[in-house]
Design a protein around this motif. Structure first.
Motif, mmCIF file in Angstrom:
data_model
loop_
_atom_site.group_PDB
_atom_site.id
_atom_site.type_symbol
_atom_site.label_atom_id
_atom_site.label_comp_id
_atom_site.label_asym_id
_atom_site.label_seq_id
_atom_site.Cartn_x
_atom_site.Cartn_y
_atom_site.Cartn_z
ATOM 1 N N UNK A 203 0.796 -1.049 -0.030
ATOM 2 C CA UNK A 203 -0.073 0.177 0.073
ATOM 3 C C UNK A 203 1.003 1.221 0.051
ATOM 4 N N UNK A 204 0.482 2.251 -0.724
ATOM 5 C CA UNK A 204 1.080 3.745 -1.109
ATOM 6 C C UNK A 204 0.702 4.550 0.012
ATOM 7 N N UNK A 205 1.471 5.202 0.855
ATOM 8 C CA UNK A 205 1.142 6.256 1.631
ATOM 9 C C UNK A 205 1.713 7.379 0.949
ATOM 10 N N UNK A 206 1.503 8.606 1.496
ATOM 11 C CA UNK A 206 1.904 9.920 0.730
ATOM 12 C C UNK A 206 2.318 10.924 2.066
ATOM 13 N N UNK A 207 3.522 11.607 1.805
ATOM 14 C CA UNK A 207 4.244 12.406 2.802
ATOM 15 C C UNK A 207 4.448 13.442 1.995
ATOM 16 N N UNK A 208 3.949 14.791 2.046
ATOM 17 C CA UNK A 208 4.344 15.687 1.436
ATOM 18 C C UNK A 208 4.688 17.060 2.237
ATOM 19 N N UNK A 209 5.719 17.766 1.750
ATOM 20 C CA UNK A 209 6.183 19.182 2.271
ATOM 21 C C UNK A 209 5.374 20.218 1.713
ATOM 22 N N UNK A 210 5.292 21.328 2.229
ATOM 23 C CA UNK A 210 4.604 22.540 1.484
ATOM 24 C C UNK A 210 5.630 23.328 0.960
ATOM 25 N N UNK A 211 6.764 23.186 0.705
ATOM 26 C CA UNK A 211 8.017 23.849 0.495
ATOM 27 C C UNK A 211 7.601 25.011 -0.861
ATOM 28 N N UNK A 212 6.887 24.515 -1.803
ATOM 29 C CA UNK A 212 6.669 25.401 -2.761
ATOM 30 C C UNK A 212 5.003 25.739 -3.091
ATOM 31 N N UNK A 213 4.496 25.510 -1.678
ATOM 32 C CA UNK A 213 3.086 26.053 -1.673
ATOM 33 C C UNK A 213 2.037 25.227 -2.232
ATOM 34 N N UNK A 214 2.386 23.905 -2.915
ATOM 35 C CA UNK A 214 1.206 22.986 -3.446
ATOM 36 C C UNK A 214 1.075 21.809 -2.829
ATOM 37 N N UNK A 215 1.439 21.644 -1.397
ATOM 38 C CA UNK A 215 1.193 20.226 -0.767
ATOM 39 C C UNK A 215 -0.179 19.771 -1.001
ATOM 40 N N UNK A 216 -1.157 20.775 -0.632
ATOM 41 C CA UNK A 216 -2.492 20.089 -0.412
ATOM 42 C C UNK A 216 -2.759 19.927 -2.021
ATOM 43 N N UNK A 217 -2.552 20.694 -2.901
ATOM 44 C CA UNK A 217 -2.703 20.188 -4.413
ATOM 45 C C UNK A 217 -2.383 18.933 -4.641
#
Length: 312
Positions: A203-217
């Motif tokens: 199963x794939x999980x996702x771990x985003x950072x918001x360094x360039x402002x598009x983390x929630x995108x």
């Protein structure tokens, strides 16, 4: 693919959010924050790490934190383990889950843990054995999964190469880590589809950072691919200390707010999260980048007397 109707959010603030903070957050404050997160409905979190205290002084109190948390409510308390030595300590402490990590790119892995990717993978075989003997599940994370600050683009095939090792070790899932905020929706789509096709067991999980402002995108791109597990940090705190210009994780309150507005269940109380984020700001001594903690939900109404009336 239809978007999921429910997602699981892993709170990584106590570990990833605090690890690079220069001001030591007192142990009792960490325990209080974790207990409040559990009361807010968080069912899984990275509470700390069994790394060398010299490498990450902020997390030197891992055992005291674990012993102080109220574990009766059933939340999964996962800890990062960098090697077999860390796994032994984690097993002796009785964590609910271990998490191992390796960078997809050689250069970042050298900076992060001072060894090659293959050396890290070879070491995970011993971690898997220790965890199996202790009957503790292991999840895995691939850092720089969407790009490396030293090498640039990371091929999807490289992720598949690493993930297949995780399958061989019997690990339960793989999180794709956007360590330096280089993810974009097309890369999210490409990588998730590649792993689902070539390593379907994991199963794939996702771990985003918001360094360039598009983390929630990028989260929305993950939802479109049916991903149901996301990491986030209270107030948007965090950032890898071994990657240039790295900034914080996507913010837990902002993520929960987005899910609420999309009709996707999380089981987490947004108002309680906002209060916790304010406490974290006080603990670290500086403002955090979270937005909803400042503005509130969109239907949080105000009285007419709260705003001055224009004159003229």
């Amino acid at each position: 693919m239809a978007r999921p109707t429910r997602v699981e959010i892993t709170e990584v603030g106590p570990r990833d959010g605090l690890q690079a903070e220069p001001k030591f957050v007192p142990t009792e404050v960490k325990i209080k924050l974790i207990n409040e997160l559990i009361d807010a409905g968080v069912k899984r979190m990275e509470f700390s790490s069994f790394v060398s205290p010299r490498a990450v002084p902020q997390l030197a109190d891992v055992l005291d934190v674990l012993n102080g948390v109220d574990r009766r409510k059933g939340a999964v308390l996962a800890a990062l383990v960098p090697n077999a030595k860390g796994a032994i300590r984690a097993a002796e402490a009785g964590v609910d889950e271990m998490i191992v990590f390796v960078s997809a790119s050689e250069s970042h892995n050298q900076k992060n843990v001072n060894r090659s990717t293959d050396e890290s993978l070879a070491g995970f075989a011993e971690v898997a054995k220790i965890a199996d003997e202790a009957k503790i599940p292991v999840s895995a994370a691939i850092a720089t999964a969407f790009g490396c600050p030293f090498e640039g683009n990371v091929p999807a095939e490289r992720l598949g190469y690493v993930a297949k090792h995780f399958v061989d070790f019997g690990f339960k899932s793989v999180a794709l880590g956007d360590t330096t905020g280089m993810a974009t929706p097309p890369l999210v789509t490409r990588n998730v589809r590649y792993l689902k096709e070539h390593v379907p067991e994991l199963p794939v999980h996702l771990h985003f950072h918001n360094t360039r402002g598009i983390g929630l995108v990028n989260v929305v791109a993950g939802l479109d691919e049916g991903v149901t597990h996301y990491d986030s940090s209270f107030g948007g705190a965090g950032g890898c200390p071994f990657a240039p210009k790295a900034t914080g994780n996507i913010c837990t309150e902002d993520l929960v707010y987005l899910m609420n507005e999309m009709g996707i269940e999380t089981g987490i109380d947004l108002e309680k999260l906002m209060h916790i984020a304010s406490e974290v700001e006080d603990a670290v001594g500086h403002p955090l980048p979270g937005q909803v903690m400042k503005a509130g939900p969109r239907l949080q109404l105000h009285g007419m007397g709260d705003v001055q009336t224009a004159v003229g």
